[in-house]
Design a protein around this motif. Structure first.
Motif: not given
Length: 467
Positions: A359-380
């Motif tokens: 995570f990084t942020a600027s002002g009121n913006t939170l940037y969520v950096h997703v480096y391993f994409w959590p594609s469909k999980t069987r648990a869904a």
């Protein structure tokens, strides 16, 4: 309690690669040379002007280190003279064969610009003692041997032409100078060698216009007092009032310099890192870091409040290894669309990491950096929490989300939020950006992330307890 996460911990999550798998060989070279030493700051001017002098540096975030010298002719990295025990008279012959092509510095500067780097630092003199500029104090330099050109001048002019800030690296340790080791025990040799060192630094900061960074390295074999380091820095700031200096001449300097690791400091700091195993050109080293690794290390530095100085090791002709170019251009392409999450971001946006996020942020913006994409999980299929697929979930966001979007494309992202979790939902199965996808979340105030904070707020139901 200090919750700052070390680089090794982050990398085990972000890349699955143990930090020591690449760090050990290079670290072993300088095991006797402290890299984060500090001492009393003796210059009131330096203290009073630091905020103004370093403003551009804090905004820049990302720089290019360039290790280049006679060692590039051999192609066994930059410590080859000492590590292989080459006789100095033989090593000196390399100067005759060090004849880089004209325009190579321009190529480096343009590569740095494409990579999104804002400043460049060149090894004007490494431990081998060979000077890349036209020195009047030694003929062991590029203007009097080999190329018979002032390579520092070519570098400085090329960097300025691309709008980059200019840094010069200078190694205090010198394996070539006859007084470079005897100065430790011989007072007369010390007086000569310290005067020589101060004189070389004076040349670098007198003959090339504005220099933005002086990057000292390795105080061996003398103490800061023997180097007259306070007098050295006083001279530096007298010649270049707006310069910034690091902490590797034994004084605190303006910023600290962790090497091969992200080690956040309470003061300004900059991690320096290699793209493969070594700093100088190693023609058979193919252990290249991926664009994902570089982007994640850069993000971690920014998240922890520091800068990232990433090295290239050109060959003797001045050509940058093709894999370095490929990786840097990939990083630069990512920064073109995601740069807001890096350059304008503040540190300390989080005190904990997710399983696949930073995570990084600027002002009121939170940037969520997703480096391993959590594609469909069987648990869904069984957990409503993971629907509608795909879900990026962040526990412990201390702000109320108002909107969310993919930073690279601006596409809106649906979300839900409760006291413990922000869920970004309905995302595509395949990561929409590479090497890392960034989701910008607009909040009702400055955001902070720490999933540890949800523990007392998490509703617990007693499932599986007895009595």
């Amino acid at each position: 309690m200090d919750n700052r996460v070390g680089r090794r911990d982050f990398l085990s999550r972000a890349t699955g690669v143990a930090a020591l798998s690449f760090g050990a060989p290079a670290l072993a070279q300088e095991h006797a040379a402290p890299q984060t030493i500090g001492g009393p700051t003796l210059l009131p001017y330096q203290e009073h002007t630091r905020a103004d002098r370093m403003r551009w540096w804090h905004e820049a975030k990302f720089g290019m280190f360039i290790h280049w010298g006679l060692y590039s002719v051999i192609g066994h990295q930059e410590w080859v003279l000492e590590s292989e025990g080459i006789p100095i008279p033989q090593y000196e012959r390399l100067a005759r064969h060090f004849n880089p092509k004209r325009g190579c510095a321009r190529d480096w500067a343009r590569l740095a610009k494409r990579a999104g780097q804002k400043y460049v630092v060149l090894t004007a003199k490494h431990h081998e003692g060979f000077c890349l500029w036209d020195s009047k104090l030694t003929n062991y330099n590029a203007a009097k041997q080999g190329p018979r050109r002032d390579l520092v001048r070519e570098f400085v002019e090329a960097a300025r032409a691309e709008g980059l800030k200019v840094g010069l690296y200078y190694s205090l340790m010198d394996w070539h100078h006859p007084d470079g080791e005897t100065c430790a025990t011989d007072p007369a040799a010390r007086e000569r060698f310290v005067a020589y060192t101060h004189g070389l630094i004076r040349e670098l900061l007198t003959n090339y216009g504005t220099i933005d960074i002086l990057w000292y390295d390795v105080t061996l074999p003398l103490t800061p007092q023997q180097w007259r380091a306070d007098e050295m820095n006083a001279m530096v700031f007298d010649l270049q009032p707006q310069i910034i200096v690091n902490n590797r001449n034994g004084l605190a300097g303006d910023f600290s310099t962790p090497e091969h690791k992200v080690a956040a400091d309470k003061r300004a700091w900059e991690t320096c890192e290699t793209m493969n195993l070594g700093w100088g050109y190693q023609r058979t080293d193919d252990e290249w870091k991926s664009p994902k690794r570089i982007v994640n290390d850069l993000t971690l530095c920014v998240q922890q409040g520091g800068n990232y100085l990433l090295n290239i090791g050109p060959d003797a002709a001045g050509d940058v290894p093709a894999e370095s170019v490929r990786v840097l251009e990939a990083v630069g392409g990512w920064l073109k669309t995601n740069g807001a999450a890096i350059y304008g971001a503040r540190g300390r946006a989080a005190d904990a990491f997710g399983n696949y996020t930073n995570f990084t942020a600027s002002g009121n913006t939170l940037y969520v950096h997703v480096y391993f994409w959590p594609s469909k999980t069987r648990a869904a299929a069984w957990l409503d929490f993971f629907g509608p697929e795909t879900v990026v979930a962040v526990g412990g966001v201390r702000a109320r989300a108002l909107s969310a979007r993919l930073l690279g494309t601006g596409q809106p992202v649906h979300f839900t939020q409760d006291a413990v979790s922000l869920r970004l939902t309905g995302l595509p199965e395949v990561a929409p950006d590479a090497p890392t996808t960034v989701i910008a979340v607009e909040c009702d105030g400055p955001a902070f992330v720490d999933h540890h904070l949800i523990r007392p707020e998490w509703q617990r139901y007693g499932v599986g307890t007895v009595g």
